[in-house]
Design an enzyme around this catalytic site. Structure first.
Site, PDB file in Angstrom:
ATOM      1  CB  SER A   1     -48.955 -15.980  30.288  1.00 19.76           C
ATOM      2  OG  SER A   1     -48.862 -16.244  28.912  1.00 19.76           O
TER       3      SER A   1
ATOM      4  CE  LYS B   1     -48.884 -13.067  22.169  1.00 18.13           C
ATOM      5  NZ  LYS B   1     -50.097 -12.704  22.906  1.00 18.13           N
TER       6      LYS B   1
ATOM      7  N   GLY C   1     -55.737 -11.837  21.467  1.00 16.03           N
ATOM      8  CA  GLY C   1     -56.202 -13.006  20.740  1.00 16.03           C
ATOM      9  C   GLY C   1     -55.187 -14.109  20.585  1.00 16.03           C
TER      10      GLY C   1
ATOM     11  CG  ASN D   1     -54.707 -18.843  28.414  1.00 16.76           C
ATOM     12  OD1 ASN D   1     -55.776 -18.686  29.014  1.00 16.76           O
ATOM     13  ND2 ASN D   1     -54.170 -17.898  27.691  1.00 16.76           N
TER      14      ASN D   1
ATOM     15  CB  CYS E   1     -57.850 -16.576  26.743  1.00 14.22           C
ATOM     16  SG  CYS E   1     -57.415 -15.035  25.937  1.00 14.22           S
TER      17      CYS E   1
ATOM     18  N   GLY F   1     -53.996 -10.500  39.632  1.00 15.77           N
ATOM     19  CA  GLY F   1     -55.133  -9.628  39.372  1.00 15.77           C
ATOM     20  C   GLY F   1     -54.942  -8.258  40.001  1.00 15.77           C
TER      21      GLY F   1
ATOM     22  N   GLY G   1     -48.866  -8.529  36.204  1.00 13.31           N
ATOM     23  CA  GLY G   1     -49.292  -8.365  34.821  1.00 13.31           C
ATOM     24  C   GLY G   1     -49.309  -6.929  34.361  1.00 13.31           C
TER      25      GLY G   1
END
Length: 318
Positions: free
Chosen positions: A23, A51, A78, A141, A144, A257, A279
């Protein structure tokens, strides 16, 4: 030799292959605009994770928001997004997507997460055919590092359970909790999420990091700290995926990752992941997802695996 079977089952969701996007790293509509052809028909991932969306609109963190580091990058976006109601208004733009969608949900407290899911569930219930993509699940999520509340939730088993529980009441769809690596023991948070009703787990999110401006020796990012991703975090991410897979062998896991190659993806599968999120690689080249998938197919064949299922968890076996 015949091609290996790439299909996987992520809980109730059938995927053509293990690769999904992480995401916030892949904008479907932007890629479609740049593509010469029907990008919806040629979509490279087995599922789309948009997202993160929140209940209310967010402007995100002040710039600068992204910087490269050795073997990685640090971002502090953010969770900028238009809010769930405006987001729902744009669903028709990508209703033609054939792959399932797993919606990433953010918030500061349980009620905000549940409000996002509740609004989308209400919309999907009454949406005319062909006006919305095939939403089959949610990724919470709670981890974050760019948003203080997100890190606090994901590092606290009780807070994690509250968010998951509220979201479980709001939907019967597949529910993933996205775990932070910024904890002492990732299995504690995993246990809390699964115990509260999560169907599976995705891990790991980015590592909280600090980058200094070389001239001023002050924090470079407008948010001071951000999330480190890319190849630098892969060995730690693999260790955490393996720990969670051993602790919860029946839980569907999405590993992520630092996946840059097909071998990277296979390593996450070997550590117990059923699906693998790409990602940082999405920022390196338009064709990165297709390349990684082709390499994964080759790696499975070269390692003698007839299927992804056969390769899953081999690193955990005695």
């Amino acid at each position: 030799m015949t091609d290996p079977d790439l299909s996987v089952q992520l809980g109730p969701i059938s995927l053509e292959h293990p690769l999904v996007d992480a995401s916030g790293t892949f904008d479907l509509l932007e890629y479609a605009r740049r593509y010469d052809g029907d990008y919806f028909a040629d979509f490279p991932f087995a599922a789309y994770v948009p997202k993160t969306v929140t209940a209310d609109a967010r402007t995100g963190n002040p710039p600068p928001r992204v910087t490269e580091t050795a073997s990685g990058m640090v971002n502090a976006i953010g969770l900028e997004n238009p809010g769930i109601h405006a987001w729902i208004g744009g669903l028709a733009e990508w209703a033609a997507l054939r792959q399932p969608v797993i919606v990433s949900v953010g918030g500061n407290e349980p009620a905000q997460y549940a409000a996002v899911i509740g609004a989308l569930e209400a919309h999907l219930t009454g949406a005319p055919p062909g006006t919305a993509p095939r939403v089959e699940g949610y990724e919470l999520n709670i981890s974050c590092p760019n948003v203080s509340s997100g890190l606090q939730i994901g590092a606290d088993p009780a807070a994690t359970a509250e968010v998951v529980g509220a979201c479980r009441e709001a939907t019967g769809r597949f529910l993933l909790a996205k775990l932070t690596p910024n904890v002492r023991d990732v299995t504690d948070i995993g246990a809390a999420a699964l115990g509260a009703g999560a169907d599976g787990l995705s891990l790991v999110n980015t590592f909280k990091a600090l980058v200094l401006d070389r001239d001023t020796l002050r924090p470079f990012l407008g948010n001071r700290t951000g999330g480190l991703c890319g190849p630098a975090i892969k060995p730690i991410a693999l260790r955490m995926v393996a720990e969670v897979a051993q602790a919860f062998p029946d839980a569907p896991l999405v590993g992520m990752g630092g996946v840059m190659t097909g071998l990277d993806a296979l390593e996450f599968i070997a550590c117990g992941a059923m699906a693998v999120a790409v990602g940082a690689a999405n920022f390196t080249a338009f064709e990165a997802p297709q390349r990684i998938l082709a390499e994964l197919r080759d790696e499975l064949r070269e390692h003698g695996f007839a299927s992804v299922a056969e390769a899953r968890g081999v690193a955990l076996r005695a």
